[in-house]
Write an enzyme that holds these catalytic residues in place. Structure first.
Site, PDB file in Angstrom:
ATOM      1  N   GLU A  52       0.864  -1.173   0.000  1.00 17.27           N
ATOM      2  CA  GLU A  52       0.000   0.000   0.000  1.00 17.27           C
ATOM      3  C   GLU A  52       0.905   1.228   0.000  1.00 17.27           C
ATOM      4  O   GLU A  52       1.819   1.314   0.840  1.00 17.27           O
ATOM      5  CB  GLU A  52      -0.898  -0.005   1.242  1.00 17.27           C
ATOM      6  CG  GLU A  52      -1.825   1.183   1.232  1.00 17.27           C
ATOM      7  CD  GLU A  52      -2.772   1.269   2.425  1.00 17.27           C
ATOM      8  OE1 GLU A  52      -2.711   0.400   3.322  1.00 17.27           O
ATOM      9  OE2 GLU A  52      -3.554   2.232   2.438  1.00 17.27           O
ATOM     10  N   ARG A 278       5.292 -12.730   9.692  1.00 16.32           N
ATOM     11  CA  ARG A 278       5.997 -11.470   9.483  1.00 16.32           C
ATOM     12  C   ARG A 278       7.380 -11.528  10.072  1.00 16.32           C
ATOM     13  O   ARG A 278       7.604 -12.199  11.076  1.00 16.32           O
ATOM     14  CB  ARG A 278       5.302 -10.360  10.288  1.00 16.32           C
ATOM     15  CG  ARG A 278       4.149  -9.795   9.636  1.00 16.32           C
ATOM     16  CD  ARG A 278       3.533  -8.700  10.485  1.00 16.32           C
ATOM     17  NE  ARG A 278       2.507  -8.165   9.641  1.00 16.32           N
ATOM     18  CZ  ARG A 278       2.611  -7.054   8.922  1.00 16.32           C
ATOM     19  NH1 ARG A 278       3.646  -6.267   9.065  1.00 16.32           N
ATOM     20  NH2 ARG A 278       1.671  -6.689   8.118  1.00 16.32           N
ATOM     21  N   LYS A 288       4.285   0.619   9.108  1.00 14.06           N
ATOM     22  CA  LYS A 288       4.391   1.929   8.478  1.00 14.06           C
ATOM     23  C   LYS A 288       3.702   2.998   9.325  1.00 14.06           C
ATOM     24  O   LYS A 288       4.132   4.141   9.347  1.00 14.06           O
ATOM     25  CB  LYS A 288       3.773   1.879   7.075  1.00 14.06           C
ATOM     26  CG  LYS A 288       4.720   1.262   6.059  1.00 14.06           C
ATOM     27  CD  LYS A 288       4.088   1.193   4.683  1.00 14.06           C
ATOM     28  CE  LYS A 288       3.119   0.036   4.617  1.00 14.06           C
ATOM     29  NZ  LYS A 288       2.511  -0.153   3.312  1.00 14.06           N
TER      30      LYS A 288
HETATM   31  P1  ATP Z   1       2.833  -2.290   7.600  1.00 11.12           P
HETATM   32  O1  ATP Z   1       2.113  -2.663   8.840  1.00 11.12           O
HETATM   33  O2  ATP Z   1       4.286  -2.184   7.749  1.00 11.12           O
HETATM   34  O3  ATP Z   1       2.221  -1.106   6.910  1.00 11.12           O
HETATM   35  P2  ATP Z   1       1.451  -3.814   5.730  1.00 11.12           P
HETATM   36  O4  ATP Z   1       1.237  -5.275   5.680  1.00 11.12           O
HETATM   37  O5  ATP Z   1       0.282  -2.964   6.044  1.00 11.12           O
HETATM   38  O6  ATP Z   1       2.657  -3.542   6.663  1.00 11.12           O
HETATM   39  P3  ATP Z   1       1.636  -3.538   2.945  1.00 11.12           P
HETATM   40  O7  ATP Z   1       2.086  -2.373   2.174  1.00 11.12           O
HETATM   41  O8  ATP Z   1       0.208  -3.901   2.899  1.00 11.12           O
HETATM   42  O9  ATP Z   1       2.086  -3.280   4.419  1.00 11.12           O
HETATM   43  O10 ATP Z   1       2.556  -4.804   2.641  1.00 11.12           O
HETATM   44  C1  ATP Z   1       2.814  -5.328   1.379  1.00 11.12           C
HETATM   45  C2  ATP Z   1       3.193  -6.763   1.540  1.00 11.12           C
HETATM   46  O11 ATP Z   1       4.316  -6.896   2.399  1.00 11.12           O
HETATM   47  C3  ATP Z   1       2.069  -7.552   2.154  1.00 11.12           C
HETATM   48  O12 ATP Z   1       1.903  -8.745   1.433  1.00 11.12           O
HETATM   49  C4  ATP Z   1       2.531  -7.823   3.551  1.00 11.12           C
HETATM   50  O13 ATP Z   1       2.021  -9.027   4.037  1.00 11.12           O
HETATM   51  C5  ATP Z   1       4.045  -7.844   3.404  1.00 11.12           C
HETATM   52  N1  ATP Z   1       4.690  -7.447   4.658  1.00 11.12           N
HETATM   53  C6  ATP Z   1       4.499  -6.300   5.344  1.00 11.12           C
HETATM   54  N2  ATP Z   1       5.216  -6.295   6.481  1.00 11.12           N
HETATM   55  C7  ATP Z   1       5.889  -7.467   6.517  1.00 11.12           C
HETATM   56  C8  ATP Z   1       6.803  -8.062   7.436  1.00 11.12           C
HETATM   57  N3  ATP Z   1       7.167  -7.443   8.562  1.00 11.12           N
HETATM   58  N4  ATP Z   1       7.295  -9.281   7.154  1.00 11.12           N
HETATM   59  C9  ATP Z   1       6.940  -9.905   6.024  1.00 11.12           C
HETATM   60  N5  ATP Z   1       6.095  -9.410   5.110  1.00 11.12           N
HETATM   61  C10 ATP Z   1       5.564  -8.205   5.348  1.00 11.12           C
HETATM   62 MG    MG Z   2      -1.389  -2.628   4.916  1.00 11.18          MG
END
Ligand code: ATP
Ligand code: MG
Length: 575
Positions: A52, A278, A288
């Site tokens: 995102e 994760r 984020k």
């Molecule tokens: P954040 O909480 O950091 O914003 P998010 O999952 O909301 O993480 P996205 O931009 O939706 O962030 O993530 C894109 C991809 O990266 C998703 O498939 C998510 O599952 C993966 N991802 C995000 N954080 C991690 C992590 N700490 N370890 C492994 N994969 C991750």
């Molecule tokens: Mg997200």
């Protein structure tokens, strides 16, 4: 022939990407392999990495990228970089650009595979209409609070919305009017009609669309209704022909909804969602949302602050893409909680830099030495190797003159037993240069040592003597007349506890490490460092790996310490 050559080059790229000692097998690899063997999806493999654009990518995303792009590469498939841009409030162009830069930098190719969920808004809308037509979605006019309050709990079923049985025509009209901008934010939502008593709360008539009068960074003002993640994601996967939709464990409970959407909409294919855990790293935070608060509150200088766990921060700090990929491959993919010590990441960085970083000399806390018996107006140049273990990295010249700098910590007036470096009357070797003996210590009024006088042995040029005399200490040094002034930034962990997020009732900012950035403003480094471009790493012998920071100007060189030569941190726990 051409095809073979292409395959060979690709194999080489894979080998370069993945630590050669590691077999790339994890449970997801096994599933994909089995699916191919079973002839599922006509033997194709398509994955996607769906960030995102509401912040910069961090090392957790790197794990996800290595998995998704890695699987595509390993099985001859493709991987989409898809912006999951359904929430215009928090998303912007800066993030979109930064994410593309980071994905490319990490070494992944998304040419012809760059998409946005917003590319599919028309199709998604059409599928929402299809659900309404089949009596599987309805416009609900409850407020967000009412919807939340009637969802029920884990032990109590939800209460059906009073609008649940609206007829299809009315639903279609209302949904069209939602789209045309007739209603204010929050007036209505579109909900799936599934089961308000479902044990899985995600199936209790989840919201599919909401009204949001807000410009979108990609579609501008074309839309004032936006699809929810849970509706958008499976359908975007289906449009792209994704075969394996790999996501983190928090989506496990959403999988029944993912599957429900795909079963109830006329999609062209049936992707399969598989979850993995994760990555979390000690002494930092990864979400984020939390990283945004650090940036906004000014606790760091920006998303690319070298203390941040972001890819842009790591790039600025001098971490190499290869070492980050090695790290991601080494930690592996499982469903178990993954809490990794910083030292595991740092050892991957060190391993790579040890091999590729040229050696240089510099001093962090300079102490002046005057070599009294060296001719005042003389300068010598020593040709020295750039890398002791790799002659292909060539040589450079080091200037030597009567005045040099050594590190303050390499001299003790009254040395303890095991101290073998410089002391009054003691002889040591200057790396690549001469033996010197300290003849006099000069102090200021407060008794602080401000300068040393030494004598050198002209016969010890290059570091040995005619009589084979041995010394125990070898010091790094720079010529005072030739050295460059530099500001050096040393980094320590951002938080002083391993898991700042676990302290849920405390403010995250209470745990920030006051010493996460230590700035040394008066360091001296050898002149050849001027030729290094931003971000390119070199080793300052005995001091660690460093790189040139983009804050450098023509007047002021600024260096970051990427990582120390050895792990000097006490172990916090074993994982
Ligand atoms: P954040 O909480 O950091 O914003 P998010 O999952 O909301 O993480 P996205 O931009 O939706 O962030 O993530 C894109 C991809 O990266 C998703 O498939 C998510 O599952 C993966 N991802 C995000 N954080 C991690 C992590 N700490 N370890 C492994 N994969 C991750
Ligand atoms: Mg997200």
């Amino acid at each position: 022939d051409l095809h073979k050559e292409y395959r060979r080059q690709r194999q080489m790229r894979i080998r370069d990407r993945v630590d050669p000692d590691l077999p790339t097998t994890n449970f997801i690899h096994q599933i994909v392999r089995t699916d191919i063997a079973d002839g599922k999806n006509a033997g194709t493999v398509v994955t996607r990495f769906p960030p995102e654009p509401n912040g910069y990518l961090h090392i957790g995303h790197a794990k996800s990228m290595c998995l998704n792009f890695g699987i595509a590469e390993d099985f001859g498939g493709s991987c989409f970089l898809r912006f999951d841009d359904t929430n215009p409030d928090k998303e912007n162009r800066e993030y979109v650009r930064a994410i593309q830069t980071d994905v490319h930098w990490l070494g992944f190719d998304y040419t012809n595979c760059l998409t946005h969920a917003s590319d599919y808004f028309d199709q998604l809308y059409a599928w929402a209409v299809e659900l309404i037509e089949h009596g599987k979605a309805y416009v609900c006019s409850q407020s967000a609070e009412e919807i939340r309050a009637t969802r029920g709990t884990l032990t109590k079923p939800g209460t059906p919305s009073p609008y649940r049985d609206r007829n299809i025509t009315e639903n279609l009209d209302l949904f069209a009017e939602m789209r045309s901008g007739k209603f204010a934010d929050g007036a209505h939502v579109l909900r799936a009609k599934i089961d308000m008593a479902a044990p899985n709360i995600n199936l209790r008539d989840p919201t599919l669309y909401r009204i949001r009068h807000q410009s979108h960074q990609q579609t501008g003002d074309l839309w004032c209704i936006y699809p929810m993640y849970d509706f958008t994601h499976p359908l975007s996967d289906a449009i792209e022909g994704v075969t394996h939709s790999l996501c983190t464990l928090e989506f496990e409970d959403h999988r029944p909804l993912y599957d429900w959407i795909l079963e109830n909409v006329s999609v062209p294919c049936r992707p399969r969602q598989i979850e993995f855990s994760r990555l979390s790293l000690d002494h930092t935070v990864m979400s984020k949302r939390l990283l945004t608060t650090l940036v906004d509150a000014g606790h760091v200088t920006g998303w690319d602050d070298p203390r941040m766990p972001t890819l842009s921060g790591m790039r600025r700090r001098g971490y190499t893409p290869r070492s980050i990929r090695t790290f991601c491959n080494r930690i592996g993919i499982t469903k178990k909680d993954q809490k990794i010590e910083l030292s595991a990441l740092e050892s991957c960085i060190r391993e790579d830099l040890e091999r590729i970083a040229p050696r240089r000399l510099g001093v962090l806390r300079p102490l002046k030495i005057i070599v009294e018996n060296y001719p005042e107006d003389q300068t010598e140049e020593f040709t020295v190797p750039n890398h002791p273990g790799d002659s292909t990295m060539g040589t450079r010249t080091l200037a030597f003159c009567r005045e040099i700098w050594i590190d303050e910590s390499d001299f003790i007036e009254d040395p303890p037993a095991k101290f073998f470096r410089l002391a009054p009357g003691r002889e040591v070797r200057l790396r690549y240069a001469y033996y010197i003996t300290c003849t006099r210590v000069i102090k200021d009024n407060s008794g602080r040592v401000t300068e040393l006088r030494c004598h050198y042995d002209p016969d010890s040029r290059g570091g040995g003597t005619a009589d084979g005399r041995k010394v125990k200490g070898t010091l790094h040094w720079v010529s005072a007349r030739h050295a460059l002034d530099a500001e050096i930034r040393l980094y320590n962990p951002l938080f002083n506890i391993a898991d700042p997020k676990s302290e849920t009732n405390r403010d995250l900012h209470d745990f920030l490490n006051d010493e996460s950035l230590v700035t040394l403003s008066k360091t001296k480094v050898e002149a050849s460092i001027e030729q290094h471009s931003t971000g390119e790493c070199f080793q300052l012998e005995r001091l660690g790996y460093f790189c040139v920071d983009p804050d450098s100007t023509t007047d002021q060189l600024v260096l970051n310490r990427t990582v120390e030569l050895r792990d000097s941190r006490p172990r916090t726990h074993t994982s």
